[in-house]
Structure formats: structure tokens, C-alpha cells
Design a protein around this motif. Sequence first.
Motif, mmCIF file in Angstrom:
data_model
loop_
_atom_site.group_PDB
_atom_site.id
_atom_site.type_symbol
_atom_site.label_atom_id
_atom_site.label_comp_id
_atom_site.label_asym_id
_atom_site.label_seq_id
_atom_site.Cartn_x
_atom_site.Cartn_y
_atom_site.Cartn_z
ATOM 1 N N SER A 167 0.697 -1.094 -0.108
ATOM 2 C CA SER A 167 -0.031 0.020 0.081
ATOM 3 C C SER A 167 0.679 1.408 0.039
ATOM 4 O O SER A 167 1.745 1.445 0.610
ATOM 5 C CB SER A 167 -1.065 -0.001 1.056
ATOM 6 O OG SER A 167 -1.676 1.119 1.034
ATOM 7 N N GLN A 190 -0.315 5.272 -0.118
ATOM 8 C CA GLN A 190 -1.620 6.146 -0.194
ATOM 9 C C GLN A 190 -1.137 7.559 0.529
ATOM 10 O O GLN A 190 -0.458 7.575 1.669
ATOM 11 C CB GLN A 190 -2.683 5.715 0.381
ATOM 12 C CG GLN A 190 -2.508 5.217 1.892
ATOM 13 C CD GLN A 190 -4.063 4.776 2.671
ATOM 14 O OE1 GLN A 190 -4.244 3.599 2.793
ATOM 15 N NE2 GLN A 190 -4.860 5.764 2.978
ATOM 16 N N TRP A 191 -1.305 8.743 -0.059
ATOM 17 C CA TRP A 191 -1.166 9.911 0.445
ATOM 18 C C TRP A 191 -2.191 10.880 -0.293
ATOM 19 O O TRP A 191 -2.765 10.440 -1.331
ATOM 20 C CB TRP A 191 0.285 10.463 0.883
ATOM 21 C CG TRP A 191 1.032 10.701 -0.392
ATOM 22 C CD1 TRP A 191 1.008 10.166 -1.458
ATOM 23 C CD2 TRP A 191 1.984 11.870 -0.287
ATOM 24 N NE1 TRP A 191 1.902 10.806 -2.370
ATOM 25 C CE2 TRP A 191 2.450 11.908 -1.799
ATOM 26 C CE3 TRP A 191 2.083 13.003 0.625
ATOM 27 C CZ2 TRP A 191 3.452 12.795 -2.182
ATOM 28 C CZ3 TRP A 191 2.946 14.053 0.237
ATOM 29 C CH2 TRP A 191 3.808 13.913 -1.302
ATOM 30 N N GLN A 192 -2.223 12.251 -0.164
ATOM 31 C CA GLN A 192 -2.887 13.287 -0.835
ATOM 32 C C GLN A 192 -2.427 13.742 -2.229
ATOM 33 O O GLN A 192 -2.982 14.203 -2.981
ATOM 34 C CB GLN A 192 -3.096 14.417 0.071
ATOM 35 C CG GLN A 192 -1.686 15.057 0.478
ATOM 36 C CD GLN A 192 -1.946 16.191 1.419
ATOM 37 O OE1 GLN A 192 -2.149 15.849 2.514
ATOM 38 N NE2 GLN A 192 -1.735 17.554 1.152
ATOM 39 N N ALA A 220 -10.395 11.512 -7.802
ATOM 40 C CA ALA A 220 -11.115 12.403 -7.082
ATOM 41 C C ALA A 220 -11.371 13.920 -7.637
ATOM 42 O O ALA A 220 -12.353 14.422 -7.349
ATOM 43 C CB ALA A 220 -10.346 12.317 -5.647
ATOM 44 N N HIS A 260 -6.450 7.116 -7.856
ATOM 45 C CA HIS A 260 -6.736 5.828 -6.740
ATOM 46 C C HIS A 260 -6.782 4.423 -7.555
ATOM 47 O O HIS A 260 -7.994 4.285 -8.088
ATOM 48 C CB HIS A 260 -7.715 6.201 -5.849
ATOM 49 C CG HIS A 260 -8.255 5.517 -4.646
ATOM 50 N ND1 HIS A 260 -7.724 5.805 -3.347
ATOM 51 C CD2 HIS A 260 -8.631 4.112 -4.719
ATOM 52 C CE1 HIS A 260 -7.966 4.887 -2.733
ATOM 53 N NE2 HIS A 260 -8.583 3.812 -3.294
ATOM 54 N N SER A 297 -6.914 0.227 -7.136
ATOM 55 C CA SER A 297 -6.586 -1.085 -6.247
ATOM 56 C C SER A 297 -6.327 -2.037 -7.553
ATOM 57 O O SER A 297 -6.966 -2.209 -8.240
ATOM 58 C CB SER A 297 -7.953 -1.342 -5.781
ATOM 59 O OG SER A 297 -8.094 -0.629 -4.924
ATOM 60 N N SER A 316 -2.262 5.153 -4.422
ATOM 61 C CA SER A 316 -2.991 6.421 -4.289
ATOM 62 C C SER A 316 -2.713 7.583 -4.094
ATOM 63 O O SER A 316 -1.767 7.998 -3.093
ATOM 64 C CB SER A 316 -4.302 6.186 -3.177
ATOM 65 O OG SER A 316 -5.327 7.333 -3.031
ATOM 66 N N ASP A 321 -5.049 10.100 -3.637
ATOM 67 C CA ASP A 321 -6.360 10.607 -3.331
ATOM 68 C C ASP A 321 -6.810 10.470 -1.900
ATOM 69 O O ASP A 321 -8.059 10.555 -1.447
ATOM 70 C CB ASP A 321 -7.504 10.157 -4.344
ATOM 71 C CG ASP A 321 -7.606 10.731 -5.607
ATOM 72 O OD1 ASP A 321 -7.130 11.772 -5.682
ATOM 73 O OD2 ASP A 321 -8.036 10.029 -6.435
ATOM 74 N N THR A 322 -5.745 10.108 -0.835
ATOM 75 C CA THR A 322 -6.350 9.758 0.555
ATOM 76 C C THR A 322 -5.568 10.746 1.343
ATOM 77 O O THR A 322 -4.148 10.837 1.133
ATOM 78 C CB THR A 322 -6.027 8.441 0.875
ATOM 79 O OG1 THR A 322 -4.506 8.305 1.229
ATOM 80 C CG2 THR A 322 -6.424 7.403 0.072
ATOM 81 N N LEU A 336 -5.292 10.557 4.434
ATOM 82 C CA LEU A 336 -4.217 9.908 5.353
ATOM 83 C C LEU A 336 -2.990 9.350 4.620
ATOM 84 O O LEU A 336 -3.033 8.844 3.550
ATOM 85 C CB LEU A 336 -5.269 8.617 5.752
ATOM 86 C CG LEU A 336 -4.283 7.762 6.602
ATOM 87 C CD1 LEU A 336 -3.927 8.238 8.055
ATOM 88 C CD2 LEU A 336 -5.099 6.449 6.775
ATOM 89 N N ARG A 367 -0.009 7.064 4.250
ATOM 90 C CA ARG A 367 0.209 5.762 4.967
ATOM 91 C C ARG A 367 1.088 5.151 3.746
ATOM 92 O O ARG A 367 0.568 4.780 2.756
ATOM 93 C CB ARG A 367 -0.875 4.755 5.300
ATOM 94 C CG ARG A 367 -0.334 3.503 6.012
ATOM 95 C CD ARG A 367 -1.553 2.643 6.496
ATOM 96 N NE ARG A 367 -2.536 2.621 5.817
ATOM 97 C CZ ARG A 367 -4.106 2.584 6.156
ATOM 98 N NH1 ARG A 367 -4.057 2.516 7.654
ATOM 99 N NH2 ARG A 367 -4.932 2.444 5.503
#
Length: 383
Positions: free
Chosen positions: A154, A156-158, A206, A229, A231, A247, A249-250, A252, A254
Motif C-alpha cells: 500500500s 497512499q497519500w494526498q 477524486a 486511486h 486497487s 493512491s 487521493d487519500t 491519510l 500511509r
Amino acid sequence: MARTGRVGVGIVGAGMISEQYLENLTRFPDVEVVAIGDIDTERAAASAATWGVARSGTADDVLADDDVEIVVNLTIPAAHVAVSTAALRAGKSVWSEKPIGIDRESASGLVSLAASSGLLLGIAPDTVLGPGWQAAKRAVEAGAIGTPLTAVTSFQWQGPDIIHPAADFLYAEGAGPLFDMGPYYFTALVHLLGPIASVVATGTKARDTRQIVVGPRAGEEFPVEVPTHLSVLTSFEQGGAAQSLLSFDTPLFRHGVFEVNGTEGTIVLPDPNTFGGGHPIRVARPVTEFAFPIENPWETLVDEEPGVGRGLGVLDMARALRGGGAHVATGEVGYHVLDTMVAVEESIATRSFVDVASTVDAVPSLPEGFDPFAATLTEAVTA
Ligand SMILES: NC(=O)c1ccc[n+]([C@@H]2O[C@H](COP(=O)([O-])OP(=O)(O)OC[C@H]3O[C@@H](n4cnc5c(N)ncnc54)[C@H](O)[C@@H]3O)[C@@H](O)[C@H]2O)c1
């Protein structure tokens, strides 16, 4: 006459990532950075002055430099194949930042050109050549988790608009989390689980536009051309499977989730997007009886990854050039990863499983004890 001694390196693309390369390539004794080129020749000159590099100019100047044996292509993805092809045609071996290119046809042409010219082609990432990752790979091959079966990754971030002054290219065709971050995760998966046979994926976006946040172009709006984003489910030729979240688009943040599950344990690896990782490489063993909360027995394989960064792949190529041996991060692996990522795009577009046509042999490891700071090629490039 065959060359001996240190290997001359020329950099093309004096942007953000060139700093990390230059920091290391100017310290590794077996290579010598002799020239830096960029469309922006002032930027190239400033970089050469900062890092004590003798010559600067355009990309063509670097390609025409007799002391350059390896061109390190640090341009943007859309320019990778053109710059790498020109370098091969100029008789130079090439290390290119990822991805190898942004379409199958031109990238496979590049791999063929390298093979027919007898020159080396290396493709980032080389994060997986870091000592921690290499130790973990050897441990997995030696049976540390039994038979590797599945993986979970994984990132993920903005999104990178918050850090990159030219963030628009990271949301253009050939970038986005798939092409920008995917190479780290898919390359690492191929290192550990072998070639990818097929993919199925979903991808969403997004926002249709974003803004540059930092640097002189701050406030400038640009289009988001690609899914942000994704999967992805990957199936491997040898039978394993993996699931990967990629991603921008999150909110958060991580990253660093990279776990491979085997018949006898789960290995938790550092983020293949970094060299440091920030955590030890550990193996979780199954519990022998149930008690809640479940507390797996843990075994530490590597305490902390030593701090070596980008440039390891260039150095591995430089030593292969002199020793006549093979190097690890090859164009073939780079092409297989691109083929996989294009298949992911096709899967999203067609809402179906897509086979990955290319394949690669098992990826070798670096020689044990590979020391980037050892001087094994002592003669200077320039007298
Ligand atoms: N920035 C990062 O954190 C990072 C991390 C890992 C990998 N990368 C990869 O490194 C590469 C470069 O990224 P960056 O962030 O340094 O980009 P950047 O935009 O900061 O720098 C790219 C440089 O290449 C130059 N350039 C572009 N096309 C050229 C051409 N045809 N000839 C000569 N020069 C040319 C540009 O003028 C610019 O100076 C990309 O492939 C990216 O995926 C970047």
C-alpha cells in the motif's frame, strides 16, 4: 581499446531527483560524474558547480562527451525513451529513472536497441538494491517464510503536488500513482514473487484539476489526466497473488506497507519507495494456540537498513561494464513492469483481467557484501 578504471558518468536532467543521485555518485569511488546536461543549461551549470562536476551543457553535450560511459537519464517520464535511445545511439550505456517509458512499443524498442548494441540498459528503481532489501530477498530465497504465496502493498497519500514545484507532470499521461509509484511496488513484487502473469484493477479520480502548491508556479492549475486511486490485483506466473493500493487521493498518509505471506511466516519489508524504510525487517510466525489479542512471535532479519541511496543501480552497472558481468536492475525488468502497468490501465478501461505478455527470468541479487564505498576500479576517468 577497452577502458579500465573508474567509470565516467554523465547526468541528463538536473531536476529534483538529481540531487540524491549526485550526492551518492560523487561519493562512490568506482564512478566519476564528469558532465551534467539539461534543457535548462543554467540549471545544469548550477548543479555542476554545486557538486564539483567538470562540465555542463545540453543533453547533446553529455552524449558527445568521450569520458561519459553511462548516461544517467533523470528527465521526466515522457522524455525517457527519447533521451535513452539517443544515448544508446551515441554509444553510451544508460541508467534511466523509472518508468522505462510510457508506452510498450517505444520501450521494447529501447530494450532491443540496447541488446543489439551490446550496451547496458538499467532501469530504476534501485531502492530494492539497498542492503536491507537484498538481505530480505536472500532470506526469502533461503526459506525464511517457507514458500512465498501472496503479498499486500500500500502506498497512499494526498499526492505530490504538496512537494513538487513541477507537479503537473506527475498527474499527466505516463505518471499518476500507477506510473510514478507503481514501479517501486511492482518491481519489488517481481524481485520476490517472480514475473507477473495477469492483472485486474479499478481506478478512480477524486478531482479533474489540481494546483501547484510550491515553487515559482504555485497557484497554477493543471489537469489530472490519469486515475489517482488504484486497487490492483496481480497474479504471478509461479502461482502467487498480490493486492496493491496506489493512491494520491487519500488525506491519510500511509506508506511502507509491503508484506509477503508464505507458508511459514509473513515478512514485513520496508517501503520499496525508500532506502531507509524506518523499521526493521521482521518475520511474523503463526501462533501455536489461540489467545486474544493474537500476538505473533516475531523474528528480526535486519535491524535497520544502512543509509545508502539512489545510485546503487548505476554503480552495479559500472562494475558490470568493467567486469563483463550482468547487473541486477535491467531494462528487461523495467519493461516487464511497464508492460504490467499498461495492462493495469487496460484492465481499468475494459473492466476485465488482462494478461501480461512479457516475462523475465528470476531477478538475481547483488553480490553479498556489495560495498558502494569500496574502490574496486581505481584509475581516474580523466588524467
Ligand atoms: N522527485 C522525486 O522525488 C523522484 C523520486 C524518484 C524518482 N523520480 C524520477 O526522476 C525523474 C525526474 O524527476 P524529477 O522530480 O527530478 O523531475 P524534475 O522536473 O524536477 O526534473 C527533470 C529535469 O529534466 C529536464 N529535462 C526534461 N526533459 C529533458 C530533455 N529532453 N533533455 C534534457 N533535460 C530534460 C528538465 O529541464 C528538468 O530539469 C522522473 O522520472 C521521476 O519519476 C523522481
